[in-house]
Design a protein around this motif. Sequence first.
Motif, PDB file in Angstrom:
ATOM      1  N   GLY C  50     -80.952  15.269  58.944  1.00 20.47           N
ATOM      2  CA  GLY C  50     -80.893  14.045  59.738  1.00 20.47           C
ATOM      3  C   GLY C  50     -81.836  12.970  59.239  1.00 20.47           C
ATOM      4  O   GLY C  50     -81.717  11.798  59.604  1.00 20.47           O
ATOM      5  N   ASP C  53     -80.692   9.835  56.389  1.00 20.10           N
ATOM      6  CA  ASP C  53     -80.331   8.519  56.900  1.00 20.10           C
ATOM      7  C   ASP C  53     -81.569   7.782  57.401  1.00 20.10           C
ATOM      8  O   ASP C  53     -81.734   6.581  57.165  1.00 20.10           O
TER       9      ASP C  53
ATOM     10  N   ASN D  89     -77.825   8.036  61.852  1.00 18.48           N
ATOM     11  CA  ASN D  89     -76.843   9.075  61.540  1.00 18.48           C
ATOM     12  C   ASN D  89     -75.482   8.880  62.211  1.00 18.48           C
ATOM     13  O   ASN D  89     -74.807   9.850  62.563  1.00 18.48           O
TER      14      ASN D  89
END
Lengths: 133, 133, 133, 133
Positions: C50, C53, D89
């Motif tokens: 995660g 990003d 995300n």
Amino acid sequence: MTTLSREIAARLADAGHRVAEDIEVAMNIAIVDAAGHLLHFSRAHDALLGCIDLAQRKAKTSLLFHLPTATLGRISRPDGPIYGIEWSNGGLVSFGGGLPITDSDGRVIGAVGVSGGTADQDVLVADACTAAL
Amino acid sequence: MTTLSREIAARLADAGHRVAEDIEVAMNIAIVDAAGHLLHFSRAHDALLGCIDLAQRKAKTSLLFHLPTATLGRISRPDGPIYGIEWSNGGLVSFGGGLPITDSDGRVIGAVGVSGGTADQDVLVADACTAAL
Amino acid sequence: MTTLSREIAARLADAGHRVAEDIEVAMNIAIVDAAGHLLHFSRAHDALLGCIDLAQRKAKTSLLFHLPTATLGRISRPDGPIYGIEWSNGGLVSFGGGLPITDSDGRVIGAVGVSGGTADQDVLVADACTAAL
Amino acid sequence: MTTLSREIAARLADAGHRVAEDIEVAMNIAIVDAAGHLLHFSRAHDALLGCIDLAQRKAKTSLLFHLPTATLGRISRPDGPIYGIEWSNGGLVSFGGGLPITDSDGRVIGAVGVSGGTADQDVLVADACTAAL
């Protein structure tokens, strides 16, 4: 009108995965309901990652137009009557592997999308899913 | 199965950038892991800005289908068996510059995407990256 | 005005990864140029997925406003003067780990984004990156 | 390290659906693999349509950060250390119903996301899924 349940969807997908194992191709199988919403998805170990999206998209495409995706593909090529339709609805798939699921009265109650092998292999497995109804 | 590390990815990309400098083209090079997640990206000074996205998308495309992007391109044209596949997976690239990275056992452990020159130049540099493994 | 090159960016990121290894946290490090375009990205083995990003988004956020992301966070909370700014620009990050990179004349020549640990750990590593200029 | 297979994923989801039937709430259950890719999805008849996306997003969120979504929610509120992380995300979920799936060595091998009831009910069903491993 038959309604696809969670249990029926799992049974159809399992029938497809058994054929996929027979031909030794790891498949992604998606099933949507009569409204096009995802009802079931299952992925065999080592199935191509790019086919997760394709399986779902084939099921959705097939449901949206009540057509096999291969049929849509034949009429959506540059010289066909609905050229460019793939751009609609967030992106459609225009090759084989998506099939409507119809009940005994011929009503479309959902659709299946299979992806992981060649288009011909995907169609073979999708046929096995719908035949298991 | 070999796992691509940060250090290995940097080494593969550096090998590509050296070839790019030899042919005097500024390149963007992206490397994804076996699951398609970004592991490395590097951009040579003055590389085309539109190619930042393309390099990453080529790497992802190649990993998702375990194919060179040029091969995917050949079979996704209007008369090919998977016409229209580019609309899947958030947008694929169907011309050269993306290559799977395979270990000595032939397993796909990642993929590289190169963008900045012509497709032929991009492929040349991508080849240099995978050859450095 | 100094321009960040591919080599300088790699050097800054490596300095950050060394500190990350000292504190035993696997980090994602992204560096953008003065225009906010991605110049470098590298991910340590096992860094949280995660955070791929987030690292890029922190670098972009910091560059877009010439501010540390932690500073932006302090003024963007519900009782702050720019509440809700995170919704702009495709999504910003409002906690620590993004820092502008300034040259010896105090000009912003890029930004770094670090993600993988706590916000404090991310800031520590981002500091190490900018200090290596 | 255990790898989640299609069969194991179906077994975990079935365990969750049984608890959901006991409390008479129709649930959507999604399971992703260690890299965050969809492995299984199943929807009980009449489960809320808006929860199809939420279940998948909870599973992805939990995998991306190796945390229960409820925990992420507690630390992402306006007074928390990672306020605003939900915008990253592609959109995360910051309330209960997503749980990492860990093997006997404590390694995260996937995640489950449940949606259809209250957050407490979703957590109850997600717990049943992970307990069935």
